[in-house]
Design a protein around this motif. Structure first.
Motif, PDB file in Angstrom:
ATOM      1  N   GLN A 155      30.180 -60.355 -27.789  1.00  0.00           N
ATOM      2  CA  GLN A 155      28.819 -61.608 -27.633  1.00  0.00           C
ATOM      3  C   GLN A 155      29.372 -62.286 -29.174  1.00  0.00           C
ATOM      4  O   GLN A 155      29.072 -63.360 -29.271  1.00  0.00           O
ATOM      5  N   ILE A 156      30.048 -61.486 -30.193  1.00  0.00           N
ATOM      6  CA  ILE A 156      30.027 -61.786 -31.483  1.00  0.00           C
ATOM      7  C   ILE A 156      31.479 -61.660 -32.057  1.00  0.00           C
ATOM      8  O   ILE A 156      31.814 -61.368 -33.438  1.00  0.00           O
ATOM      9  N   ASN A 157      32.251 -61.702 -30.721  1.00  0.00           N
ATOM     10  CA  ASN A 157      33.805 -61.730 -31.445  1.00  0.00           C
ATOM     11  C   ASN A 157      33.945 -60.230 -31.920  1.00  0.00           C
ATOM     12  O   ASN A 157      35.047 -59.896 -32.868  1.00  0.00           O
ATOM     13  N   GLN A 158      33.923 -58.783 -31.690  1.00  0.00           N
ATOM     14  CA  GLN A 158      34.200 -57.428 -33.087  1.00  0.00           C
ATOM     15  C   GLN A 158      34.799 -56.271 -31.835  1.00  0.00           C
ATOM     16  O   GLN A 158      34.067 -56.215 -30.810  1.00  0.00           O
ATOM     17  N   VAL A 159      35.133 -55.613 -32.598  1.00  0.00           N
ATOM     18  CA  VAL A 159      35.773 -54.689 -31.962  1.00  0.00           C
ATOM     19  C   VAL A 159      35.614 -53.386 -33.257  1.00  0.00           C
ATOM     20  O   VAL A 159      35.849 -53.896 -34.464  1.00  0.00           O
ATOM     21  N   TYR A 160      34.868 -52.239 -32.395  1.00  0.00           N
ATOM     22  CA  TYR A 160      34.041 -51.641 -33.593  1.00  0.00           C
ATOM     23  C   TYR A 160      35.364 -50.087 -34.026  1.00  0.00           C
ATOM     24  O   TYR A 160      35.124 -50.055 -32.430  1.00  0.00           O
ATOM     25  N   MET A 161      35.702 -49.337 -34.266  1.00  0.00           N
ATOM     26  CA  MET A 161      36.419 -48.539 -34.405  1.00  0.00           C
ATOM     27  C   MET A 161      35.418 -46.917 -35.455  1.00  0.00           C
ATOM     28  O   MET A 161      35.792 -47.201 -36.471  1.00  0.00           O
ATOM     29  N   PHE A 162      35.207 -46.307 -34.854  1.00  0.00           N
ATOM     30  CA  PHE A 162      35.009 -45.307 -35.944  1.00  0.00           C
ATOM     31  C   PHE A 162      35.171 -43.722 -35.918  1.00  0.00           C
ATOM     32  O   PHE A 162      35.798 -43.414 -35.115  1.00  0.00           O
ATOM     33  N   PRO A 170      39.200 -62.051 -32.757  1.00  0.00           N
ATOM     34  CA  PRO A 170      37.995 -61.215 -32.510  1.00  0.00           C
ATOM     35  C   PRO A 170      38.649 -59.685 -34.058  1.00  0.00           C
ATOM     36  O   PRO A 170      39.730 -60.206 -34.084  1.00  0.00           O
ATOM     37  N   ARG A 171      37.123 -59.539 -34.416  1.00  0.00           N
ATOM     38  CA  ARG A 171      37.557 -58.634 -35.077  1.00  0.00           C
ATOM     39  C   ARG A 171      37.437 -57.119 -35.810  1.00  0.00           C
ATOM     40  O   ARG A 171      36.549 -57.214 -34.607  1.00  0.00           O
ATOM     41  N   ILE A 172      38.330 -56.810 -36.061  1.00  0.00           N
ATOM     42  CA  ILE A 172      37.704 -54.973 -36.446  1.00  0.00           C
ATOM     43  C   ILE A 172      37.258 -54.834 -37.239  1.00  0.00           C
ATOM     44  O   ILE A 172      36.757 -55.270 -38.097  1.00  0.00           O
ATOM     45  N   VAL A 173      35.964 -53.923 -36.869  1.00  0.00           N
ATOM     46  CA  VAL A 173      35.304 -53.480 -38.208  1.00  0.00           C
ATOM     47  C   VAL A 173      35.108 -52.070 -37.589  1.00  0.00           C
ATOM     48  O   VAL A 173      35.017 -51.080 -36.888  1.00  0.00           O
ATOM     49  N   VAL A 174      35.924 -51.277 -39.037  1.00  0.00           N
ATOM     50  CA  VAL A 174      36.007 -49.654 -39.057  1.00  0.00           C
ATOM     51  C   VAL A 174      34.994 -48.965 -39.559  1.00  0.00           C
ATOM     52  O   VAL A 174      34.813 -49.529 -40.462  1.00  0.00           O
ATOM     53  N   ASN A 221      38.654 -64.302 -28.327  1.00  0.00           N
ATOM     54  CA  ASN A 221      37.313 -64.801 -28.702  1.00  0.00           C
ATOM     55  C   ASN A 221      36.768 -64.120 -27.184  1.00  0.00           C
ATOM     56  O   ASN A 221      36.686 -64.915 -26.242  1.00  0.00           O
ATOM     57  N   GLY A 222      35.389 -63.489 -26.829  1.00  0.00           N
ATOM     58  CA  GLY A 222      34.190 -63.656 -26.167  1.00  0.00           C
ATOM     59  C   GLY A 222      34.866 -62.839 -24.577  1.00  0.00           C
ATOM     60  O   GLY A 222      34.475 -62.322 -23.815  1.00  0.00           O
ATOM     61  N   GLU A 223      35.975 -61.330 -24.937  1.00  0.00           N
ATOM     62  CA  GLU A 223      36.065 -60.970 -24.227  1.00  0.00           C
ATOM     63  C   GLU A 223      36.453 -59.654 -24.903  1.00  0.00           C
ATOM     64  O   GLU A 223      36.499 -58.914 -25.913  1.00  0.00           O
ATOM     65  N   THR A 224      36.108 -58.723 -23.746  1.00  0.00           N
ATOM     66  CA  THR A 224      36.260 -57.421 -23.901  1.00  0.00           C
ATOM     67  C   THR A 224      37.552 -56.615 -24.328  1.00  0.00           C
ATOM     68  O   THR A 224      38.600 -57.342 -23.615  1.00  0.00           O
ATOM     69  N   SER A 225      38.326 -55.802 -25.057  1.00  0.00           N
ATOM     70  CA  SER A 225      39.240 -55.368 -25.473  1.00  0.00           C
ATOM     71  C   SER A 225      40.036 -55.551 -23.827  1.00  0.00           C
ATOM     72  O   SER A 225      41.340 -55.375 -23.124  1.00  0.00           O
ATOM     73  N   LEU A 226      39.286 -54.588 -22.614  1.00  0.00           N
ATOM     74  CA  LEU A 226      39.615 -54.186 -20.949  1.00  0.00           C
ATOM     75  C   LEU A 226      39.979 -55.168 -20.068  1.00  0.00           C
ATOM     76  O   LEU A 226      40.806 -55.641 -19.909  1.00  0.00           O
TER      77      LEU A 226
END
Lengths: 185, 185
Positions: free
Chosen positions: A107-114, A37-41, B74-79
């Protein structure tokens, strides 16, 4: 991915030894190509009672409003990335940054951090990826024109937390309700 | 990266148009190959006053103790990733999970996310990547044999927060003090 980025030969999809999921594997040089997954900041810049939003100049969601955010780069911290994106998209600087809202988007292989932060000074202007940048009171937020659900949720949480006078760092999943796999269930 | 994973031709390093940093670029099919930080997810499993640690069976830091953690898929949440790693490395299940400690490690292009959680049931066993799994009271933690600084910091913060009776989600950078670039400065 069709070719090995190390040796240029075609890759195959298979489960490597001692692994339990399919990967792109090069049978020529034996490189396993992991994908993660990629990170969006991004930032939620606040000026007094107003929040700063950017009108997107590019797809996806051109002409919709968003918080300044983008992919985290190698060699930077998540905060450095959030500040960089805030500068690139809104020509704005912030201070008193605090990690505020995280989202898993499996679903889109992302983690957002605001990061929540105070706009300082009160200067901003559209960057290359923005058509407009503006400050909005809560009552002025163009809810029907927010680019992404995670941005709308972050804004809703912010105004709710502000009323309570308490801000917590928190994470939740966001899965699109119109995803095929859920419709089928 | 030497070859384009889309067309197999050699890549070059250059700054793409409308970008501001060097990327691997294929001048044949025009694919830009972005590289981004990866996320490591893990758990801090707690049983009554004890915490669960795993003794590593693999390099790096073989024979040292760590919290169950690994690369988010990919495809999973961090938890989901943290729970998967806890199962794979410690054959343990947890509940009441709460995002607890994040770290930016810009020197190695990683972001760590640890969930604090209650071990339940009190069952555990070494997975394939562990030599041993055990519960430790604070006074029993083998501080000199902890695999990674972020694990030691997470454990220190946990015991400190427990004494205060307050747990906050928080993030900090971790940069290795012995990095060459810092020695040179």
């Amino acid at each position: 991915m069709k070719y090995c980025s190390q040796c240029g030969k075609p890759v195959v999809i298979k489960i490597p030894e001692l692994d339990n999921r399919e990967r792109y594997v090069c049978e020529h040089c034996e490189t396993i190509h992991y994908q993660n997954p990629r990170i969006v900041v991004g930032c939620l810049p606040v000026w007094e009672t107003k929040v700063l939003l950017c009108k997107r100049a590019i797809e996806p969601r051109k002409d919709y409003w968003t918080l300044p955010a983008g992919f985290m780069e190698n060699g930077e911290t998540s905060l450095q990335g959030a500040l960089r994106e805030t500068w690139e998209e809104a020509k704005a600087k912030v201070e008193e940054e605090s990690l505020y809202r995280l989202f898993d988007l499996p679903q889109i292989n992302q983690v957002y951090m605001f990061y929540r932060a105070r706009l300082s000074p009160k200067d901003f202007a559209p960057g290359e990826e923005s058509l407009d940048v503006a400050l909005f009171e809560e009552a002025e937020i163009p809810w029907q024109e927010i680019a992404f659900p995670v941005v709308a949720i972050t804004l809703q949480d912010y105004f709710e937390d502000r009323r309570k006078g308490e801000f917590h760092t928190r994470i939740s999943d966001f899965t699109y309700p119109y995803k095929k796999k859920e419709v089928e269930e």
